[in-house]
Design a protein around this motif. Structure first.
Motif, PDB file in Angstrom:
ATOM      1  N   GLY B  97      51.164  32.517 -18.860  1.00 32.81           N
ATOM      2  CA  GLY B  97      51.716  31.397 -18.112  1.00 32.81           C
ATOM      3  C   GLY B  97      53.225  31.334 -18.246  1.00 32.81           C
ATOM      4  O   GLY B  97      53.918  30.880 -17.336  1.00 32.81           O
ATOM      5  N   CYS B  98      53.727  31.799 -19.372  1.00 34.58           N
ATOM      6  CA  CYS B  98      55.163  31.741 -19.652  1.00 34.58           C
ATOM      7  C   CYS B  98      55.949  32.669 -18.723  1.00 34.58           C
ATOM      8  O   CYS B  98      55.684  33.862 -18.654  1.00 34.58           O
ATOM      9  CB  CYS B  98      55.389  32.138 -21.104  1.00 34.58           C
ATOM     10  SG  CYS B  98      57.118  32.294 -21.556  1.00 34.58           S
ATOM     11  N   LEU B  99      56.931  32.096 -18.026  1.00 32.84           N
ATOM     12  CA  LEU B  99      57.710  32.890 -17.069  1.00 32.84           C
ATOM     13  C   LEU B  99      58.550  33.956 -17.766  1.00 32.84           C
ATOM     14  O   LEU B  99      58.814  35.017 -17.203  1.00 32.84           O
ATOM     15  CB  LEU B  99      58.616  31.974 -16.246  1.00 32.84           C
ATOM     16  CG  LEU B  99      57.893  31.077 -15.238  1.00 32.84           C
ATOM     17  CD1 LEU B  99      58.901  30.212 -14.489  1.00 32.84           C
ATOM     18  CD2 LEU B  99      57.097  31.908 -14.252  1.00 32.84           C
ATOM     19  N   VAL B 100      59.001  33.664 -18.982  1.00 31.90           N
ATOM     20  CA  VAL B 100      59.745  34.660 -19.734  1.00 31.90           C
ATOM     21  C   VAL B 100      58.858  35.879 -19.951  1.00 31.90           C
ATOM     22  O   VAL B 100      59.254  37.020 -19.708  1.00 31.90           O
ATOM     23  CB  VAL B 100      60.202  34.097 -21.100  1.00 31.90           C
ATOM     24  CG1 VAL B 100      60.720  35.221 -21.985  1.00 31.90           C
ATOM     25  CG2 VAL B 100      61.282  33.051 -20.908  1.00 31.90           C
ATOM     26  N   GLU B 101      57.665  35.609 -20.372  1.00 27.19           N
ATOM     27  CA  GLU B 101      56.761  36.720 -20.644  1.00 27.19           C
ATOM     28  C   GLU B 101      56.390  37.457 -19.356  1.00 27.19           C
ATOM     29  O   GLU B 101      56.219  38.670 -19.360  1.00 27.19           O
ATOM     30  CB  GLU B 101      55.498  36.203 -21.347  1.00 27.19           C
ATOM     31  CG  GLU B 101      54.649  37.316 -21.893  1.00 27.19           C
ATOM     32  CD  GLU B 101      54.248  37.072 -23.348  1.00 27.19           C
ATOM     33  OE1 GLU B 101      54.197  35.905 -23.781  1.00 27.19           O
ATOM     34  OE2 GLU B 101      53.985  38.065 -24.058  1.00 27.19           O
ATOM     35  N   GLN B 102      56.277  36.732 -18.271  1.00 30.29           N
ATOM     36  CA  GLN B 102      55.989  37.396 -16.994  1.00 30.29           C
ATOM     37  C   GLN B 102      57.091  38.385 -16.639  1.00 30.29           C
ATOM     38  O   GLN B 102      56.826  39.509 -16.189  1.00 30.29           O
ATOM     39  CB  GLN B 102      55.844  36.362 -15.875  1.00 30.29           C
ATOM     40  CG  GLN B 102      54.525  35.598 -15.917  1.00 30.29           C
ATOM     41  CD  GLN B 102      54.414  34.584 -14.788  1.00 30.29           C
ATOM     42  OE1 GLN B 102      55.106  34.695 -13.773  1.00 30.29           O
ATOM     43  NE2 GLN B 102      53.552  33.590 -14.969  1.00 30.29           N
ATOM     44  N   ALA B 103      58.337  37.958 -16.869  1.00 31.17           N
ATOM     45  CA  ALA B 103      59.464  38.841 -16.557  1.00 31.17           C
ATOM     46  C   ALA B 103      59.438  40.078 -17.447  1.00 31.17           C
ATOM     47  O   ALA B 103      59.637  41.207 -16.986  1.00 31.17           O
ATOM     48  CB  ALA B 103      60.780  38.084 -16.739  1.00 31.17           C
ATOM     49  N   VAL B 104      59.176  39.865 -18.714  1.00 28.85           N
ATOM     50  CA  VAL B 104      59.088  40.983 -19.661  1.00 28.85           C
ATOM     51  C   VAL B 104      57.982  41.946 -19.242  1.00 28.85           C
ATOM     52  O   VAL B 104      58.200  43.158 -19.130  1.00 28.85           O
ATOM     53  CB  VAL B 104      58.815  40.463 -21.094  1.00 28.85           C
ATOM     54  CG1 VAL B 104      58.492  41.626 -22.023  1.00 28.85           C
ATOM     55  CG2 VAL B 104      60.017  39.687 -21.615  1.00 28.85           C
ATOM     56  N   ASN B 105      56.803  41.397 -18.998  1.00 34.27           N
ATOM     57  CA  ASN B 105      55.663  42.241 -18.645  1.00 34.27           C
ATOM     58  C   ASN B 105      55.916  43.043 -17.381  1.00 34.27           C
ATOM     59  O   ASN B 105      55.562  44.224 -17.304  1.00 34.27           O
ATOM     60  CB  ASN B 105      54.412  41.372 -18.459  1.00 34.27           C
ATOM     61  CG  ASN B 105      53.852  40.886 -19.783  1.00 34.27           C
ATOM     62  OD1 ASN B 105      54.395  41.195 -20.841  1.00 34.27           O
ATOM     63  ND2 ASN B 105      52.771  40.126 -19.728  1.00 34.27           N
ATOM     64  N   ALA B 106      56.493  42.395 -16.386  1.00 32.36           N
ATOM     65  CA  ALA B 106      56.717  43.081 -15.115  1.00 32.36           C
ATOM     66  C   ALA B 106      57.597  44.308 -15.328  1.00 32.36           C
ATOM     67  O   ALA B 106      57.314  45.396 -14.820  1.00 32.36           O
ATOM     68  CB  ALA B 106      57.362  42.130 -14.103  1.00 32.36           C
TER      69      ALA B 106
END
Lengths: 154, 154
Positions: B97-106
């Motif tokens: 859910g965390c947008l920071v983590e989404q950016a990292v994962n992408a």
DNA sequence: TTTCATGTAACTATCGATATTACATGAAGG
DNA sequence: CCTTCATGTAATATCGATAGTTACATGAAA
């Protein structure tokens, strides 16, 4: 085979640290990464030794960034973690006596070396600043979506 | 993180099987791979299901190749093993859910996907026949070295 | 009908990595 | 000072994934 998520996790907490202007304690970071404070210290110690972050003891202590986000690449972070092996698949034995196995190993090694070189060069291309910008963009997107949904709803 | 050596091991035993004209038992293969016969059967079952090898019960039974060495690529073998995950490093969470983590994962996902594509295409380029030829070349080299050394010694 | 080999389920052992505990070090507040 | 808070680090416990093992069924050849 279970994957090592330290790189992903450290990038996560580094970006969160960048959002704040004061030191963040291992306890807070541990909660964000859903792990134990001691694990955080262990992981961060490599980054500290390389000069990417600082740690301070006592009241108001904790972790803070020691460099500009634009000066840290994902490859830097990977190296500061001790360059954990990237691949989950490898040779059965190094330096085998069996010539069959030598032939197999030589071919596999070449393929994995190429893939590793590509991967590392990609990690080198991305700075934490770029990741942060990506995050900010996502934040904007979410806000826009939310505004539209709210407008529809009313 | 410990590496999965099944690919390396299976290629090893497949080439040894190719050297013989009769079925090889799981027992013999297990000794060559320094493991247990049951483990061999487990690993080889995927190759059998894909039609790369045959297995026969009873006297004179065992494992034998079902296709020409030139018709089997390393990628085929990898797939027959069930495509075990290639990387030892990965994201902490999928779909966070965390947008920071989404950016990292992408970003990480993109880099790993590219490396995986390169690796698989390299595995696809190599047939077992080519590995076998590599082995034969090494055998010749060793013989030549041995002859020279013997000549020197006398 | 005995022997030999695979097929497979169930169980056990092992091993590496993470989590936890415990205590030392050192900085800031009162 | 001395109490509190935070990191540093060694030692230990726990956990999970994987390989290894046991046991027994199936089936082919002698």
């Amino acid at each position: 085979m279970k994957r090592d998520s330290r790189l992903s996790g450290v990038l996560h907490v580094l970006l969160h640290m960048a959002e704040r202007n004061e030191p963040v304690t291992s306890d807070v970071l541990a909660r964000a990464m859903d792990t134990n404070p001691v694990v955080i210290r262990r992981i961060m110690s490599g980054l500290r030794d390389q000069g990417y972050v600082r740690s301070e003891k006592g009241h108001g202590g904790g972790w803070s960034l020691a460099r500009d986000l634009a000066a840290i690449t994902l490859r830097d972070v990977y190296q500061a973690l001790g360059q954990p092996s990237l691949f989950a698949v490898g040779n059965r034995t190094e330096a085998p006596g069996c010539l069959v196995e030598q032939a197999v190993n030589a071919t596999l090694d070449r393929a994995f070396d190429e893939a590793e070189a590509l991967l590392l060069s990609r990690l080198e291309d991305v700075t934490l600043a770029r990741l942060s910008a990506d995050f900010q963009r996502r934040l904007g997107d979410r806000r826009n979506r939310h505004r539209l949904e709210t407008a529809h709803g009313s």
